[in-house]
Scaffold this motif. Structure first.
Motif, PDB file in Angstrom:
ATOM      1  N   HIS A   1      -2.047  12.046   2.052  1.00 57.78           N
ATOM      2  CA  HIS A   1      -2.530  11.532   3.199  1.00 57.78           C
ATOM      3  C   HIS A   1      -2.650  12.543   4.417  1.00 57.78           C
ATOM      4  CE1 HIS A   1      -1.451   7.937   1.081  1.00 57.78           C
ATOM      5  NE2 HIS A   1      -2.220   7.194   1.732  1.00 57.78           N
ATOM      6  N   GLN A   2      -3.758  12.321   5.225  1.00 57.17           N
ATOM      7  CA  GLN A   2      -3.817  12.926   6.477  1.00 57.17           C
ATOM      8  C   GLN A   2      -3.231  12.176   7.488  1.00 57.17           C
ATOM      9  OE1 GLN A   2      -4.907  16.404   6.803  1.00 57.17           O
ATOM     10  NE2 GLN A   2      -4.537  15.923   8.963  1.00 57.17           N
ATOM     11  N   LEU A   3      -2.382  12.776   8.198  1.00 62.99           N
ATOM     12  CA  LEU A   3      -2.136  11.976   9.589  1.00 62.99           C
ATOM     13  C   LEU A   3      -3.030  12.137  10.727  1.00 62.99           C
ATOM     14  CD1 LEU A   3       0.342  10.178  10.627  1.00 62.99           C
ATOM     15  CD2 LEU A   3       1.501  12.218  11.331  1.00 62.99           C
TER      16      LEU A   3
ATOM     17  N   ALA B   1       0.897   4.049  -2.735  1.00 69.97           N
ATOM     18  CA  ALA B   1       0.331   5.468  -2.367  1.00 69.97           C
ATOM     19  C   ALA B   1       1.388   6.358  -2.999  1.00 69.97           C
ATOM     20  CB  ALA B   1       0.109   5.367  -1.059  1.00 69.97           C
TER      21      ALA B   1
ATOM     22  N   MET C   1      -0.527   9.813  -3.714  1.00 67.24           N
ATOM     23  CA  MET C   1      -1.589  10.038  -3.171  1.00 67.24           C
ATOM     24  C   MET C   1      -1.549  10.900  -1.870  1.00 67.24           C
ATOM     25  SD  MET C   1      -3.465   6.322  -3.241  1.00 67.24           S
ATOM     26  CE  MET C   1      -4.707   6.620  -2.048  1.00 67.24           C
TER      27      MET C   1
ATOM     28  N   TYR D   1       1.026  -1.091   0.291  1.00 64.38           N
ATOM     29  CA  TYR D   1       0.070  -0.068   0.187  1.00 64.38           C
ATOM     30  C   TYR D   1       0.806   1.409  -0.131  1.00 64.38           C
ATOM     31  CZ  TYR D   1      -3.040   3.642   1.478  1.00 64.38           C
ATOM     32  OH  TYR D   1      -3.479   5.079   1.407  1.00 64.38           O
ATOM     33  N   CYS D   2       1.817   1.350   0.806  1.00 71.04           N
ATOM     34  CA  CYS D   2       2.765   2.369   0.864  1.00 71.04           C
ATOM     35  C   CYS D   2       3.413   2.760  -0.375  1.00 71.04           C
ATOM     36  CB  CYS D   2       4.037   2.187   2.053  1.00 71.04           C
ATOM     37  SG  CYS D   2       3.217   2.106   3.670  1.00 71.04           S
TER      38      CYS D   2
END
Length: 174
Positions: free
Chosen positions: A32-34, A25, A30, A21-22
């Motif tokens: 991302h929101q942490l 992404a 993509m 996935y990493c």
């Protein structure tokens, strides 16, 4: 989906799909929101939050640790990650030690810890019987929260199963 088989070919172990996935992404750029408060899992070494939602748990009153949802002032982490061993006093929760037939008509529910478990114990007993003192109160309260919440969640799921799949649910405890 194209990355998972290739990553698994190189790394056929636990978490291979996470690595895939990493990579996917990053490849797709993509955004991302942490979210640091989403989950709790490991009572962190050094008792820092460590990117988990422990700050939310730390705000729960001691009297509400085993029933935090009943406290209207509690905002809780959304995810409890069942991957650690939690021990306080004689109470243990470890997913691999739960009976394998917990979701059956015959299985008893797990015995739930006392609501004041964080006040009763400042130590844990290992599986071999060694007593380990817990000198940090945050570790005690966080462990109490996990023991109570995980045990209750497993029991709720087992009851749901019994109510929907068994003629006469058996809510007795171990």
């Amino acid at each position: 989906s194209e990355f998972v088989p290739r990553v698994h070919d190189e790394y056929p172990h636990l978490l291979a799909e996470m690595y895939a996935y990493c990579i996917a992404a990053a490849h797709l750029q993509m955004p991302h929101q942490l979210v640091l408060s989403l989950m709790v899992s490991n009572v962190p070494p050094g008792f820092r939050s460590g990117g988990e939602g422990w700050d939310l748990v730390d705000k729960i009153e001691d009297s509400q640790l085993c029933a935090p949802a009943s406290s209207q002032s509690s905002i809780l982490p959304s995810v409890l990650h069942y991957c650690q061993t939690y021990m306080l006093g004689e109470w243990h929760f470890y997913k691999k030690r739960i009976q394998h037939d917990i979701f059956s008509c015959e299985a008893p529910l797990l015995k739930e810890p006392p609501h004041d478990i964080a006040k009763l114990y400042n130590y844990s007993l290992t599986y071999s019987g060694n007593k380990v003192m817990m000198t940090n109160q945050k570790a005690v309260t966080r462990t109490a929260f996990m023991l109570c919440t995980l045990t209750h969640a497993v029991n709720e799921a087992a009851l749901f199963y019994q109510e929907h799949h068994c003629e006469a649910p058996k809510p007795q405890t171990l």
